[in-house]
Design a protein around this motif. Structure first.
Motif, PDB file in Angstrom:
ATOM      1  N   ILE A  64       0.841  -1.190   0.000  1.00 22.14           N
ATOM      2  CA  ILE A  64       0.000   0.000   0.000  1.00 22.14           C
ATOM      3  C   ILE A  64       0.880   1.244   0.000  1.00 22.14           C
ATOM      4  CG2 ILE A  64      -1.863   1.229   1.180  1.00 22.14           C
ATOM      5  CD1 ILE A  64      -2.536  -1.601   0.134  1.00 22.14           C
ATOM      6  N   SER A  65       0.533   2.210  -0.845  1.00 22.83           N
ATOM      7  CA  SER A  65       1.181   3.522  -0.847  1.00 22.83           C
ATOM      8  C   SER A  65       0.224   4.479  -0.146  1.00 22.83           C
ATOM      9  CB  SER A  65       1.463   3.967  -2.291  1.00 22.83           C
ATOM     10  OG  SER A  65       2.120   5.209  -2.306  1.00 22.83           O
ATOM     11  N   SER A  66       0.331   4.553   1.176  1.00 23.51           N
ATOM     12  CA  SER A  66      -0.700   5.187   1.999  1.00 23.51           C
ATOM     13  C   SER A  66      -0.843   6.691   1.771  1.00 23.51           C
ATOM     14  CB  SER A  66      -0.419   4.919   3.482  1.00 23.51           C
ATOM     15  OG  SER A  66       0.842   5.435   3.855  1.00 23.51           O
ATOM     16  N   ARG A  67       0.148   7.336   1.171  1.00 22.84           N
ATOM     17  CA  ARG A  67       0.063   8.781   0.942  1.00 22.84           C
ATOM     18  C   ARG A  67      -0.731   9.122  -0.325  1.00 22.84           C
ATOM     19  NH1 ARG A  67       6.350  10.342   2.263  1.00 22.84           N
ATOM     20  NH2 ARG A  67       6.408   9.467   4.378  1.00 22.84           N
ATOM     21  N   VAL A  68      -1.027   8.085  -1.115  1.00 21.94           N
ATOM     22  CA  VAL A  68      -1.896   8.280  -2.276  1.00 21.94           C
ATOM     23  C   VAL A  68      -3.274   7.783  -1.856  1.00 21.94           C
ATOM     24  CG1 VAL A  68      -2.277   7.790  -4.722  1.00 21.94           C
ATOM     25  CG2 VAL A  68       0.059   7.878  -3.811  1.00 21.94           C
ATOM     26  N   ALA A  69      -4.139   8.708  -1.420  1.00 20.65           N
ATOM     27  CA  ALA A  69      -5.416   8.327  -0.822  1.00 20.65           C
ATOM     28  C   ALA A  69      -6.543   9.238  -1.295  1.00 20.65           C
ATOM     29  CB  ALA A  69      -5.309   8.372   0.707  1.00 20.65           C
ATOM     30  N   HIS A  70      -7.757   8.730  -1.113  1.00 18.32           N
ATOM     31  CA  HIS A  70      -8.936   9.479  -1.534  1.00 18.32           C
ATOM     32  C   HIS A  70     -10.100   9.087  -0.630  1.00 18.32           C
ATOM     33  CE1 HIS A  70     -12.043  11.247  -4.040  1.00 18.32           C
ATOM     34  NE2 HIS A  70     -12.615  10.065  -4.199  1.00 18.32           N
ATOM     35  N   GLU A  71     -10.843  10.090  -0.144  1.00 19.57           N
ATOM     36  CA  GLU A  71     -12.021   9.832   0.681  1.00 19.57           C
ATOM     37  C   GLU A  71     -13.222   9.749  -0.261  1.00 19.57           C
ATOM     38  OE1 GLU A  71     -13.280  11.191   5.096  1.00 19.57           O
ATOM     39  OE2 GLU A  71     -13.219  12.805   3.627  1.00 19.57           O
ATOM     40  N   ILE A  72     -13.672   8.522  -0.534  1.00 15.61           N
ATOM     41  CA  ILE A  72     -14.721   8.326  -1.520  1.00 15.61           C
ATOM     42  C   ILE A  72     -16.057   8.888  -1.045  1.00 15.61           C
ATOM     43  CG2 ILE A  72     -15.296   5.992  -0.729  1.00 15.61           C
ATOM     44  CD1 ILE A  72     -15.602   5.253  -3.735  1.00 15.61           C
ATOM     45  N   VAL A  73     -16.319   8.767   0.253  1.00 21.40           N
ATOM     46  CA  VAL A  73     -17.397   9.472   0.961  1.00 21.40           C
ATOM     47  C   VAL A  73     -16.838   9.776   2.340  1.00 21.40           C
ATOM     48  CG1 VAL A  73     -19.314   8.389  -0.305  1.00 21.40           C
ATOM     49  CG2 VAL A  73     -18.448   7.318   1.788  1.00 21.40           C
ATOM     50  N   PRO A  74     -17.431  10.711   3.078  1.00 25.51           N
ATOM     51  CA  PRO A  74     -16.891  11.035   4.401  1.00 25.51           C
ATOM     52  C   PRO A  74     -16.709   9.788   5.275  1.00 25.51           C
ATOM     53  CG  PRO A  74     -18.531  12.649   3.784  1.00 25.51           C
ATOM     54  CD  PRO A  74     -18.570  11.593   2.719  1.00 25.51           C
ATOM     55  N   GLY A  75     -15.495   9.604   5.738  1.00 27.22           N
ATOM     56  CA  GLY A  75     -15.184   8.483   6.619  1.00 27.22           C
ATOM     57  C   GLY A  75     -14.801   7.202   5.917  1.00 27.22           C
ATOM     58  N   ASP A  76     -14.840   7.183   4.587  1.00 26.56           N
ATOM     59  CA  ASP A  76     -14.505   5.967   3.828  1.00 26.56           C
ATOM     60  C   ASP A  76     -13.314   6.285   2.926  1.00 26.56           C
ATOM     61  OD1 ASP A  76     -14.442   3.540   2.558  1.00 26.56           O
ATOM     62  OD2 ASP A  76     -16.538   3.553   1.917  1.00 26.56           O
ATOM     63  N   VAL A  77     -12.123   5.941   3.407  1.00 26.44           N
ATOM     64  CA  VAL A  77     -10.878   6.306   2.729  1.00 26.44           C
ATOM     65  C   VAL A  77     -10.336   5.128   1.929  1.00 26.44           C
ATOM     66  CG1 VAL A  77      -8.492   7.080   3.050  1.00 26.44           C
ATOM     67  CG2 VAL A  77     -10.315   7.997   4.511  1.00 26.44           C
ATOM     68  N   LEU A  78      -9.970   5.393   0.687  1.00 21.17           N
ATOM     69  CA  LEU A  78      -9.306   4.417  -0.165  1.00 21.17           C
ATOM     70  C   LEU A  78      -7.838   4.803  -0.307  1.00 21.17           C
ATOM     71  CD1 LEU A  78     -11.917   4.106  -3.076  1.00 21.17           C
ATOM     72  CD2 LEU A  78     -11.806   2.778  -0.955  1.00 21.17           C
ATOM     73  N   GLN A  79      -6.972   3.802  -0.321  1.00 21.53           N
ATOM     74  CA  GLN A  79      -5.547   4.032  -0.512  1.00 21.53           C
ATOM     75  C   GLN A  79      -5.066   3.258  -1.729  1.00 21.53           C
ATOM     76  OE1 GLN A  79      -3.985   2.756   3.320  1.00 21.53           O
ATOM     77  NE2 GLN A  79      -4.010   4.861   4.105  1.00 21.53           N
ATOM     78  N   ALA A  80      -4.087   3.828  -2.426  1.00 22.84           N
ATOM     79  CA  ALA A  80      -3.533   3.178  -3.609  1.00 22.84           C
ATOM     80  C   ALA A  80      -2.537   2.102  -3.198  1.00 22.84           C
ATOM     81  CB  ALA A  80      -2.854   4.211  -4.496  1.00 22.84           C
ATOM     82  N   GLY A  81      -2.385   1.124  -4.055  1.00 24.36           N
ATOM     83  CA  GLY A  81      -1.425   0.058  -3.796  1.00 24.36           C
ATOM     84  C   GLY A  81      -1.085  -0.685  -5.070  1.00 24.36           C
ATOM     85  N   VAL A  82      -0.299  -1.723  -4.925  1.00 23.72           N
ATOM     86  CA  VAL A  82       0.124  -2.516  -6.068  1.00 23.72           C
ATOM     87  C   VAL A  82       0.319  -3.966  -5.620  1.00 23.72           C
ATOM     88  CG1 VAL A  82       2.576  -2.012  -5.686  1.00 23.72           C
ATOM     89  CG2 VAL A  82       1.792  -2.687  -7.967  1.00 23.72           C
ATOM     90  N   VAL A  83       0.018  -4.893  -6.515  1.00 25.57           N
ATOM     91  CA  VAL A  83       0.268  -6.313  -6.291  1.00 25.57           C
ATOM     92  C   VAL A  83       1.274  -6.786  -7.335  1.00 25.57           C
ATOM     93  CG1 VAL A  83      -0.723  -8.624  -6.125  1.00 25.57           C
ATOM     94  CG2 VAL A  83      -2.113  -6.633  -5.544  1.00 25.57           C
ATOM     95  N   VAL A  84       2.351  -7.381  -6.871  1.00 21.70           N
ATOM     96  CA  VAL A  84       3.306  -8.046  -7.758  1.00 21.70           C
ATOM     97  C   VAL A  84       3.214  -9.535  -7.473  1.00 21.70           C
ATOM     98  CG1 VAL A  84       5.711  -8.265  -8.479  1.00 21.70           C
ATOM     99  CG2 VAL A  84       4.839  -6.035  -7.727  1.00 21.70           C
ATOM    100  N   SER A  85       2.908 -10.321  -8.504  1.00 23.47           N
ATOM    101  CA  SER A  85       2.793 -11.766  -8.314  1.00 23.47           C
ATOM    102  C   SER A  85       3.559 -12.500  -9.393  1.00 23.47           C
ATOM    103  CB  SER A  85       1.322 -12.204  -8.316  1.00 23.47           C
ATOM    104  OG  SER A  85       0.699 -11.891  -9.547  1.00 23.47           O
TER     105      SER A  85
END
Length: 353
Positions: A158-179
């Motif tokens: 998770i890259s926690s500094r890349v975030a967005h509050e989709i509605v008040p109190g519901d925060v999404l954070q950017a991330g990446v999966v390497v498999s």
């Protein structure tokens, strides 16, 4: 998101595997199948210093059957009821394919993969050594879940500094999966990950996946067993540089905003029909079994969010209860696939009666 092991534990296990594994390109004429009455399949390889027996796991047995064009159901039936007939079939086809060679991957004296001689090895330990430093440099990097299963390695960051509050109190954070898979289960993949902070759900946007096939030049063995202990470092380095660029794209603000907006739009899809039937339509589409269907329905009802967004989160939320890590990851991928459903497909789900 289902948790795995720690990053230190993962690296320790990869280093242990590096010591135990051995890869060989083997001519068909140097291979013999020997199956015990109990159904344990052994691959006997005529190596330069004598013959060695390798117990094959179920996955390697399946690959062997496919390479020799033996129907898998028939292979399993012979393995259960007539092991001599199974060996006769395998060995006959190996003789017919005498001019072919195969890549046999072993670990701790057991055969774990039976692959084409063109299979391009991208080993987990080399990938980890290359990409972990890159992942650590992501803004607010947090290794949320890493795991090494029988078939794949996963790094979910998770890259926690890349975030967005989709509605008040519901925060999404950017991330990446390497498999990655060392045994032919799948390609090296880099995929955007969306992490929902309030419930620890992970959603993998597999439709925006960046992938590298395990395909390479033919490894010629002639009439001898060729040991493959080199790592083809120059080629690996070029591939891993591309992976670095793929990681940066996956966690970019542009990618994150695009996926977040797709998630936000699902909030406007009201489940106006029978929610039980809605989940059943979803189960039919993604082949959920009865236990999985019931678990998703429970999450949907408990969260009191009867819309598309709630259904997506019911699927990704249920993934945390799934024992098998590979299957849990599939649920996170299905959450991402749901964002790509058409209006008509959502209507079939939302209005189910």
């Amino acid at each position: 998101m289902k948790t795995g092991r720690s990053l230190v534990q993962l690296v320790n296990e990869l280093e242990r595997h590096a010591v135990l594994k051995k890869d060989m390109v083997v001519p068909a004429q140097k291979l013999v199948s020997e199956t015990t009455p109990a159904g344990q399949c052994h691959l006997v390889i005529d190596e330069p210093f004598g013959k060695k027996r390798y117990l094959m796991n179920d996955f390697a047995c399946g690959q062997l059957a496919r390479k020799l064009d033996i129907p898998l159901a028939y292979f399993k039936r012979m393995r259960t009821f007539d092991t001599e007939l199974l060996d006769d079939n395998i060995n006959a086809w190996l003789r017919i394919n005498a001019s072919d060679s195969y890549l046999v991957r072993t670990l701790g004296g057991r055969a774990r993969a039976f692959l084409s001689a063109r299979y391009r090895r991208l080993d987990n330990i080399d990938l980890a050594h290359s990409i972990v430093p890159v992942l650590l440099k992501l803004p607010g990097a947090r290794f949320e879940s890493v795991e090494l299963t029988e078939t794949k390695m996963y790094l979910k960051v998770i890259s926690s500094r890349v975030a967005h509050e989709i509605v008040p109190g519901d925060v999404l954070q950017a991330g990446v999966v390497v498999s990655n898979s060392e045994i032919g289960v799948g390609r090296l993949r880099v995929e955007p990950l969306i992490y929902r902070l309030k419930c620890s759900n992970g959603l993998i946007a597999c439709e925006r996946s960046m992938r590298k096939n395990h395909a390479g030049r033919l490894l010629e063995s002639g009439d001898e067993v060729l040991f493959q202990d080199d790592t083809l470092e120059a080629e690996d380095h070029a591939i891993f540089l591309k992976v670095r660029d793929m990681v940066e794209t996956a966690v970019s603000e542009t990618t994150f905003q695009l996926i977040s907006e797709k998630m936000r739009k699902t909030m406007g899809i009201a489940l106006t029909g029978d929610v039980v039937k809605a989940v059943q339509v979803l189960a039919n589409r993604y082949a959920f079994n009865e236990i999985e269907r019931a678990g998703i329905l429970r999450h949907l009802i408990e969260d009191h969010q009867l819309n598309g967004y709630g259904l997506v989160n019911a699927v990704t939320g249920y993934s945390q209860e799934v024992d098998d890590y590979d299957r849990a990851t599939e649920f996170e991928e299905i959450g991402g696939k749901m964002l790509e459903l058409t209006s008509h497909e959502w209507q079939q789900i939302a209005e189910a009666i």
